[in-house]
Design a protein around this motif. Sequence first.
Motif: not given
Length: 380
Positions: A156-171
Amino acid sequence: MKAVGLMSGTSLDGIDCVIANIKEENGKIKIEEIAKKTYPYEKEVILKILDAMSLDKSSSKLICSLNFELGYVFANCIQKLLDEANIKSSEIDFIASHGHTIYHNVDESNGYFFSSLQIGEGAVIANTLNITTISNFRCADIAVYGTGAPLVPYADYVLFHDDNKTRAIHNIGGISNLTLLDKNFNIDDVIGFDTGPGNMMINYATKKFYNLEYDKDGLIASKGNVINKMLDELLDNDYFKMVPPKSTGREMFGDEYTEYIINKYKLEKKEDIIKTLTLFTAKTISNAYLDFIISDHDLKEIIFCGGGAYNKYLIKLIQKELPKIKISLLDDYGYDSSFKEAIAFIILGYLTIHKRPSNCMATTGAKKRVIQGQINEVIK
């Protein structure tokens, strides 16, 4: 590199198989999907898996045999997808297979050790297809006192980490789990844990009452009313009081527990039971954010994936509980929600092949970073 990712989830709704190119440029790993398909289990195989997971019906002989049988089942699925995509096995660099979880033990009382068992023998897959295969991803993390789950936060970190935005990936699969990607996090800071049941209990009740595999779009639930006493009992489970890192599975929220709940409230309307189970999943998801995430992190967005992401009514209930958070689907970012975990295992397998660690210590509680997965090499 060209690789295959394989995932068999707790909901037993099929074997997700993905073929993809994976490459690394300037320290960034990128995935390009080539082919994907979900292959349903044969009914007799499902019955064997259910028996193997049952404390009453299981046996060492059954698990031993099923471990190899699933290896052949998985290999057959991969071969079918290769044939459909017109790709030769010699073109595939590796297979990354999660296997199927038979038991994930988080209870260390009465002399039991924290442990996890996934079956679908990697050596069978590797030598049937003549492709190097990585399996048993959880064991190394548990060996260094981690929970061994959830496994996919690194991906998830590899695909979706964004330095400008805090987000969560939820399966939302059989079990529901989140990965928090704070904009200030590096890989060692990533937070992830199982929030509780996802589709598991809803699917069981829908099959029992309506002989349907799942409640499409949540249409049945949307017509029901909440059984408040039942909801309160479900939410009173001690798991929801535990502080992360934590993980759970079918052992706690599987068929036996669901059958117990359904039987206890058997005089209630069928659609009301489905509605209550759906709201239960929605509340345990939203409560996880309210109790453990939002107060310490400026969460802007939750990206949902897994089969439950397509339950429109469930997502609507979650949005109602978290009105200030943007709710998105993985599909909005160009990925298929149903195959996200299979893709994640390609990333984990890539790291294993290159002898790089892939566990997130803050997520599992592990004492150190480890290389996850056991490799079955083949002679080309």
